[in-house]
Design a protein around this motif. Structure first.
Motif, PDB file in Angstrom:
ATOM      1  N   TYR A  15       0.850  -1.189   0.000  1.00 12.84           N
ATOM      2  CA  TYR A  15       0.000   0.000   0.000  1.00 12.84           C
ATOM      3  C   TYR A  15       0.886   1.240   0.000  1.00 12.84           C
ATOM      4  O   TYR A  15       1.942   1.257   0.637  1.00 12.84           O
ATOM      5  CB  TYR A  15      -0.860  -0.018   1.268  1.00 12.84           C
ATOM      6  CG  TYR A  15      -1.764   1.177   1.443  1.00 12.84           C
ATOM      7  CD1 TYR A  15      -2.889   1.347   0.645  1.00 12.84           C
ATOM      8  CD2 TYR A  15      -1.506   2.134   2.423  1.00 12.84           C
ATOM      9  CE1 TYR A  15      -3.732   2.434   0.808  1.00 12.84           C
ATOM     10  CE2 TYR A  15      -2.337   3.230   2.593  1.00 12.84           C
ATOM     11  CZ  TYR A  15      -3.445   3.374   1.780  1.00 12.84           C
ATOM     12  OH  TYR A  15      -4.270   4.454   1.941  1.00 12.84           O
ATOM     13  N   ASP A  87      -6.287  -0.319  10.282  1.00 13.33           N
ATOM     14  CA  ASP A  87      -5.523  -1.119   9.316  1.00 13.33           C
ATOM     15  C   ASP A  87      -5.099  -2.458   9.930  1.00 13.33           C
ATOM     16  O   ASP A  87      -5.188  -3.500   9.290  1.00 13.33           O
ATOM     17  CB  ASP A  87      -4.275  -0.354   8.842  1.00 13.33           C
ATOM     18  CG  ASP A  87      -4.601   0.698   7.786  1.00 13.33           C
ATOM     19  OD1 ASP A  87      -5.655   0.591   7.134  1.00 13.33           O
ATOM     20  OD2 ASP A  87      -3.792   1.625   7.613  1.00 13.33           O
ATOM     21  N   THR A 110     -12.574   1.140  -4.069  1.00 12.70           N
ATOM     22  CA  THR A 110     -12.703   1.149  -2.609  1.00 12.70           C
ATOM     23  C   THR A 110     -11.321   1.350  -1.993  1.00 12.70           C
ATOM     24  O   THR A 110     -10.350   1.667  -2.694  1.00 12.70           O
ATOM     25  CB  THR A 110     -13.390  -0.138  -2.103  1.00 12.70           C
ATOM     26  OG1 THR A 110     -13.762   0.047  -0.723  1.00 12.70           O
ATOM     27  CG2 THR A 110     -12.499  -1.377  -2.213  1.00 12.70           C
ATOM     28  N   TYR A 111     -11.231   1.169  -0.691  1.00 15.95           N
ATOM     29  CA  TYR A 111      -9.966   1.367   0.024  1.00 15.95           C
ATOM     30  C   TYR A 111      -8.915   0.399  -0.529  1.00 15.95           C
ATOM     31  O   TYR A 111      -9.111  -0.820  -0.505  1.00 15.95           O
ATOM     32  CB  TYR A 111     -10.215   1.125   1.505  1.00 15.95           C
ATOM     33  CG  TYR A 111      -9.052   1.421   2.419  1.00 15.95           C
ATOM     34  CD1 TYR A 111      -8.202   2.501   2.198  1.00 15.95           C
ATOM     35  CD2 TYR A 111      -8.821   0.624   3.536  1.00 15.95           C
ATOM     36  CE1 TYR A 111      -7.153   2.770   3.059  1.00 15.95           C
ATOM     37  CE2 TYR A 111      -7.787   0.886   4.414  1.00 15.95           C
ATOM     38  CZ  TYR A 111      -6.950   1.963   4.162  1.00 15.95           C
ATOM     39  OH  TYR A 111      -5.912   2.226   5.014  1.00 15.95           O
ATOM     40  N   SER A 112      -7.812   0.942  -1.022  1.00 19.33           N
ATOM     41  CA  SER A 112      -6.901   0.092  -1.786  1.00 19.33           C
ATOM     42  C   SER A 112      -6.072  -0.844  -0.911  1.00 19.33           C
ATOM     43  O   SER A 112      -5.348  -1.697  -1.428  1.00 19.33           O
ATOM     44  CB  SER A 112      -6.004   0.949  -2.682  1.00 19.33           C
ATOM     45  OG  SER A 112      -5.333   1.897  -1.910  1.00 19.33           O
ATOM     46  N   ALA A 151     -16.711  -0.891   2.534  1.00 19.43           N
ATOM     47  CA  ALA A 151     -16.506   0.302   3.360  1.00 19.43           C
ATOM     48  C   ALA A 151     -17.799   1.112   3.291  1.00 19.43           C
ATOM     49  O   ALA A 151     -18.335   1.346   2.213  1.00 19.43           O
ATOM     50  CB  ALA A 151     -15.342   1.127   2.827  1.00 19.43           C
ATOM     51  N   ALA A 155     -14.931   4.514   0.495  1.00 16.62           N
ATOM     52  CA  ALA A 155     -13.831   5.429   0.201  1.00 16.62           C
ATOM     53  C   ALA A 155     -13.241   4.965  -1.120  1.00 16.62           C
ATOM     54  O   ALA A 155     -13.083   3.754  -1.301  1.00 16.62           O
ATOM     55  CB  ALA A 155     -12.778   5.336   1.293  1.00 16.62           C
ATOM     56  N   ASP A 181     -16.526  -1.792   6.911  1.00 17.54           N
ATOM     57  CA  ASP A 181     -15.458  -0.885   7.354  1.00 17.54           C
ATOM     58  C   ASP A 181     -16.064   0.509   7.526  1.00 17.54           C
ATOM     59  O   ASP A 181     -16.332   1.206   6.551  1.00 17.54           O
ATOM     60  CB  ASP A 181     -14.345  -0.896   6.297  1.00 17.54           C
ATOM     61  CG  ASP A 181     -13.183   0.029   6.648  1.00 17.54           C
ATOM     62  OD1 ASP A 181     -13.302   0.822   7.603  1.00 17.54           O
ATOM     63  OD2 ASP A 181     -12.164  -0.035   5.935  1.00 17.54           O
TER      64      ASP A 181
END
Ligand SMILES: Cc1ncc(COP(=O)(O)O)c(C=O)c1O
Length: 356
Positions: A15, A87, A110-112, A151, A155, A181
């Motif tokens: 990430y 996280d 979405t959240y990577s 999520a 996001a 999430d």
């Protein structure tokens, strides 16, 4: 590349966190932190912590914090897990619940970090496309899978699902964990926490990093039935028994208890979000309906990456994500009214100075 690395390390695509610049006079609207300081009660609790006890390990179970978090939503501490930022909670959940052979399902936008955890734990996954208007369509999450991660609000879109939709998701996959999430939930979405007692497959993950303005303290948490919490504890105690230090535990516990501070801070962000969204629309931007502390926006005839660069030249940083469905968009954190106004006037300037 190194001959010393395990084969897995060669394959990882880590990430990339949003930039944390060293310059102090930037307007930083790129990582969805709060523009306001945390609860003074949290800061006071950290200051008052007895330094001599730092010799000693912290409570490995973080019982006081878990009790305070549970009490707020009518659950006992056995329904609560805490970790070093959400996280870490997410990472443990991926390892604990999603290795069943079939692909894990989560949206394509979405959240990577989700796909990064899949790489770390060698979990197959399938990206489920958002609809053309960037919504999660829950009916798309049926069929064989190892679990579902959504999520809510999503996001980087900021769009939220209502509770009836979350319920449908849980009922589509009764034999798999559905992880919601809720990093941004306090800014206007409905929390699924009220469904915990009803659905043994529900895990709700939240954080102190956004609405409670404690990103630097690194505290995240999850609510789920004791069976799920025990699964997470088994992973945690096979990895790091003390993920939350003493200062994090006392600071976070005091923050949970300061409801009034949370309400005021969230109200300010929500009010500024409206002003920011309207200001962007007046400049010709499309803005998705956000229930988070950021807005997702694009200009019909401007290149988003160039806009981000031009803002940076004016000491304002926002987030631009590459990728087929995200390249045209900017994710802008809601700052103070003053910061939002500075951003809007910079954009006005940019749009005028190089108009088509
Ligand atoms: C959707 C989502 N989940 C989780 C996180 C992780 O937050 P933290 O580890 O600070 O709790 C973020 C951070 O930006 C996020 O956007």
């Amino acid at each position: 590349m190194s001959r010393f690395w395990s084969p897995l390390v060669h394959k990882l695509t880590p990430y990339v966190p949003g930039e944390q610049p060293k310059m102090t006079d930037l307007i930083k609207l790129n990582t969805n932190e709060s523009p306001y300081g945390p609860s003074p009660r949290a800061l006071e609790a950290i200051r008052a912590a007895d330094n001599d006890t730092l010799r000693l390990y912290p409570d490995p179970e973080a019982l006081a914090l878990r009790t305070a978090l549970g009490a707020r939503v009518g659950l006992g501490p056995e329904y609560v897990f805490v970790g070093n930022g959400s996280d870490e909670v997410l990472a443990h959940a991926f390892q604990a619940f999603f290795a069943h052979g079939e692909p894990l399902l989560f949206p394509d936008v979405t959240y990577s970090f989700y796909k990064v955890y899949c790489g770390l734990y060698s979990l197959p996954f399938r990206n489920v496309p958002l609809t053309d208007d960037m919504q999660v369509n829950v009916a798309d999450y049926a069929g064989p899978c190892s679990g579902v991660v959504v999520a809510n609000p999503n996001a980087p879109t900021g769009i939220a699902l209502d509770l009836a939709e979350v319920r449908k998701l849980l009922e589509l996959q009764p034999n798999r964990v559905v992880l919601i999430d809720e990093a941004y939930v306090d800014f206007g979405a409905e929390s699924a926490v009220s469904l915990i007692k009803e659905y043994p497959n529900l895990l709700v993950v939240q954080t102190f990093s956004k609405s409670r303005a404690l990103a630097g303290l690194r505290v995240g948490f999850a609510f789920g039935q004791p069976e799920l919490i025990e699964g997470l504890v088994r992973i945690k105690d096979s990895f790091n028994s003390y993920p939350l230090d003493r200062l994090a535990q006392v600071g976070a516990t005091a923050a949970v208890e300061d409801e009034a501070w949370l309400a005021t801070s969230v109200q300010k962000v929500v009010a500024s979000r409206t002003v920011l969204a309207e200001g962007l629309q007046k400049l010709g931007f499309d803005v998705l309906p956000s229930k988070a502390n950021f807005v997702y926006t694009r200009h019909p005839n401007r290149n988003a990456a160039e806009l981000a660069t031009q803002l940076r030249e004016r000491a304002i940083i926002v987030r631009h994500l590459r990728g087929e469905r995200t390249a045209a968009w900017l994710r802008i954190t809601v700052g103070t009214d003053q910061q939002c106004e500075t951003l809007l006037s910079a954009l006005r300037d940019i749009l005028c100075s190089n108009s088509l």
